[in-house]
Design a protein around this motif. Structure first.
Motif, PDB file in Angstrom:
ATOM      1  N   PRO A  99      47.810  47.258  44.315  1.00 55.86           N
ATOM      2  CA  PRO A  99      47.811  45.801  44.121  1.00 55.86           C
ATOM      3  C   PRO A  99      46.941  45.422  42.929  1.00 55.86           C
ATOM      4  O   PRO A  99      46.036  46.164  42.569  1.00 55.86           O
ATOM      5  N   PRO A 100      47.231  44.269  42.295  1.00 50.64           N
ATOM      6  CA  PRO A 100      46.436  43.877  41.125  1.00 50.64           C
ATOM      7  C   PRO A 100      44.984  43.653  41.541  1.00 50.64           C
ATOM      8  O   PRO A 100      44.731  43.220  42.659  1.00 50.64           O
ATOM      9  N   PRO A 101      44.055  43.989  40.668  1.00 46.28           N
ATOM     10  CA  PRO A 101      42.648  43.825  41.020  1.00 46.28           C
ATOM     11  C   PRO A 101      42.323  42.380  41.395  1.00 46.28           C
ATOM     12  O   PRO A 101      42.874  41.439  40.820  1.00 46.28           O
ATOM     13  N   SER A 102      41.452  42.232  42.348  1.00 45.50           N
ATOM     14  CA  SER A 102      41.043  40.916  42.804  1.00 45.50           C
ATOM     15  C   SER A 102      39.763  40.493  42.077  1.00 45.50           C
ATOM     16  O   SER A 102      39.412  41.092  41.057  1.00 45.50           O
TER      17      SER A 102
ATOM     18  N   LEU B 266      35.888  40.757  48.293  1.00 42.91           N
ATOM     19  CA  LEU B 266      36.769  40.254  47.236  1.00 42.91           C
ATOM     20  C   LEU B 266      37.422  38.953  47.689  1.00 42.91           C
ATOM     21  O   LEU B 266      37.546  38.699  48.892  1.00 42.91           O
TER      22      LEU B 266
ATOM     23  N   ASN C 197      40.464  38.250  47.692  1.00 41.45           N
ATOM     24  CA  ASN C 197      41.717  38.472  48.426  1.00 41.45           C
ATOM     25  C   ASN C 197      41.442  38.856  49.885  1.00 41.45           C
ATOM     26  O   ASN C 197      42.361  39.172  50.627  1.00 41.45           O
TER      27      ASN C 197
ATOM     28  N   SER D  14      39.596  41.415  51.054  1.00 39.15           N
ATOM     29  CA  SER D  14      39.196  42.801  51.305  1.00 39.15           C
ATOM     30  C   SER D  14      37.685  42.973  51.174  1.00 39.15           C
ATOM     31  O   SER D  14      37.072  42.417  50.271  1.00 39.15           O
TER      32      SER D  14
ATOM     33  N   GLY E 170      38.500  50.393  39.498  1.00 38.57           N
ATOM     34  CA  GLY E 170      39.762  49.709  39.762  1.00 38.57           C
ATOM     35  C   GLY E 170      39.624  48.498  40.668  1.00 38.57           C
ATOM     36  O   GLY E 170      40.602  48.007  41.219  1.00 38.57           O
ATOM     37  N   LEU E 171      38.396  47.990  40.835  1.00 41.40           N
ATOM     38  CA  LEU E 171      38.170  46.899  41.789  1.00 41.40           C
ATOM     39  C   LEU E 171      38.363  45.514  41.193  1.00 41.40           C
ATOM     40  O   LEU E 171      38.829  44.606  41.867  1.00 41.40           O
TER      41      LEU E 171
HETATM   42  C1  LIG Z   1      42.399  43.264  47.166  1.00 42.51           C
HETATM   43  O1  LIG Z   1      42.224  43.795  45.853  1.00 42.51           O
HETATM   44  C2  LIG Z   1      41.729  45.126  45.812  1.00 42.51           C
HETATM   45  C3  LIG Z   1      41.560  45.514  44.345  1.00 42.51           C
HETATM   46  O2  LIG Z   1      40.783  44.587  43.656  1.00 42.51           O
HETATM   47  C4  LIG Z   1      42.714  46.055  46.500  1.00 42.51           C
HETATM   48  O3  LIG Z   1      42.167  47.361  46.523  1.00 42.51           O
HETATM   49  C5  LIG Z   1      42.961  45.580  47.910  1.00 42.51           C
HETATM   50  O4  LIG Z   1      43.968  46.372  48.489  1.00 42.51           O
HETATM   51  C6  LIG Z   1      43.411  44.122  47.898  1.00 42.51           C
HETATM   52  N1  LIG Z   1      43.527  43.640  49.262  1.00 42.51           N
HETATM   53  C7  LIG Z   1      44.555  42.911  49.684  1.00 42.51           C
HETATM   54  C8  LIG Z   1      44.475  42.425  51.097  1.00 42.51           C
HETATM   55  O5  LIG Z   1      45.508  42.657  48.955  1.00 42.51           O
END
Ligand SMILES: *[C@@H]1O[C@H](CO)[C@@H](O)[C@H](O)[C@H]1NC(C)=O
Ligand SMILES: *[C@@H]1O[C@H](CO)[C@@H](O)[C@H](O)[C@H]1NC(C)=O
Length: 411
Positions: free
Chosen positions: A36-39, A155, A157, A159, A205-206
């Motif tokens: 998934p795109p970095p948050s 984050l 998102n 996480s 990659g965070l």
């Molecule tokens: C939130 O973003 C991080 C990367 O920045 C990713 O590793 C993680 O899976 C994401 N979580 C969700 C719930 O999408």
């Protein structure tokens, strides 16, 4: 020197002992897979330009986590924390210090090379600890060893993560005697270098290789990592100079009240580690003259007895807010010449003046040549209030847009 309440955390040098042959040098590489795109991460800030002289962020470290506050510094890379190893020159109560537990980084570790890059770590024995020694422009310094520990983070998102990040365990600090040491536990290095927390989060990659901050003139504000909070429009962007370790932009020209001053070709560094804004001697002199001329016949007189900053003025009555006198001053404009469109950073009076404790108004623009800044100019906290400033290392540009820094943005 007087008792100036100012910090200038811009890295002057990392002292590296002479390197030895055969030391390991690996580049600090990332293992980015395209999931998934970095948050993004968002943190509230506390602090102010005056009287504190810094903006700080609270971060949890370790397991169980313990809270530490850091002065946010886009002018340097290494994050360090006052550390009970034991400590010389720590200012916090021993119970508030970071306690290392056999988590020092060996000097053969790539992260030690990242710290010392582009030099090599001094590594007679690869198992030896990775030492650091940083000195700032205001003569402050920290010395210690690199350690790694967990940083529990959330984050936007949703996480939760616990990346292991490298930072300095500072067991020998020197704070410049000109001002009282900050009440923070350390410095959060947000620069462009490999050891910066930003680079470490990006390499893991965070988050994207982007940070931004919004410093409120009421104190506080917010800091973010990643690009999710950047408005889609209205941001003025200018390229970062490559081959510069700081967030350096330019060349720029300076306007006073919208009119050219003849000052051109300025190199501009954005540095949250600096409380005030610094211009080189010639630029500083010109601005001081222009402001002085503008004040002729106005109800403000020199207040030489006020040592808060080098130049202060007294009104008929003690002042409470810059807003009471802002109409007696003019806006400074930095005009970036290398941008596609004319990109300008406006510095209105409230972004270069403070009110001292005795109610005088003081100039928060200082002479950079006095502290050894050669041809660079530094935009400090005072001139970044009320705007979101974005440092985009992905596109190698820096941007700003006016914003309400009192409200933590929601995603
Ligand atoms: C939130 O973003 C991080 C990367 O920045 C990713 O590793 C993680 O899976 C994401 N979580 C969700 C719930 O999408
Ligand atoms: C700025 O500082 C330099 C170095 O100390 C000094 O030579 C110069 O006169 C100062 N300029 C002004 C305008 O005070």
């Amino acid at each position: 020197m007087n008792s100036r309440l100012s910090l200038l955390l811009i890295l002057f040098l990392i002292i590296v002992p002479e390197s030895i042959q055969g030391s390991i040098f690996k580049t600090f590489s990332s293992t980015l897979s395209s999931k998934p795109p970095p948050s993004s991460l968002v943190f509230p800030l506390s602090g102010n330009v005056f009287p504190l002289g810094y903006y700080s962020v609270s971060l949890q470290i370790g397991s169980p986590p313990k809270k530490f506050t850091f002065d946010i510094d886009t002018g340097s890379d290494l994050t360090w924390i006052q550390c009970d190893a034991p400590c010389t020159g720590c200012t916090l109560h021993p119970s508030l210090l970071y306690k290392p537990k056999a988590n020092t980084v060996p000097c053969s570790d790539p992260i030690c090379s990242a710290l010392h890059w582009p030099n090599k770590p001094h590594c007679p024995n690869p198992k030896e600890q990775c030492d650091y020694d940083v000195e700032y422009a205001d003569q402050g310094s920290s010395m210690g060893a690199l350690v790694t520990d967990q940083f529990p983070l959330k984050l936007i998102n949703g996480s939760a993560l616990q990346p292991r990040l490298a930072f300095g365990c500072g067991y020998d600090q020197n704070f410049p005697s000109a001002h009282p040491p900050p009440a923070t536990a350390g410095v959060l290095g947000l620069g462009r270098g490999k050891i910066s927390v930003l680079t470490q989060l990006f390499s893991a990659g965070l988050t994207k290789n982007v940070i931004g901050h919004c410093l409120s003139s009421n104190g506080g504000g917010f800091l973010f990592f990643g690009d999710n909070l950047i408005p889609s429009g209205g941001v003025s962007w200018t390229p970062l100079m490559s081959h510069e370790n700081h967030y350096t932009t330019g060349p720029a020209e300076l306007l006073f009240n919208g009119k050219p001053t003849g000052l051109k070709g300025l190199k501009i560094i954005f540095d949250t580690g600096s409380s005030y804004t610094y211009f080189n001697s010639k630029t500083y002199q010109t601005i001081v003259n222009l402001i002085g001329n503008e004040l002729k016949g106005k109800p403000l007189k020199d207040a030489k007895e006020d040592k808060t900053l080098p130049i202060c003025w007294k009104g008929a009555k003690p002042l409470k807010s810059v807003l009471e006198v802002k109409n007696l001053f003019k806006t400074l404009t930095i005009n970036f010449m290398n941008s596609r469109r004319n990109t300008q950073l406006q510095i209105p009076p409230e972004s270069y003046l403070i009110i001292s404790k005795t109610g005088n108004v003081c100039l928060g623009i200082l002479n950079g040549s006095e502290i050894g800044l050669q041809d660079s100019n530094v935009i400090g906290d005072i001139s970044m209030q009320g705007i979101m400033v974005i440092y985009d290392n992905e596109k190698q540009q820096i941007g700003w847009v006016s914003a309400d820094c009192d409200k933590l943005p929601k995603k």
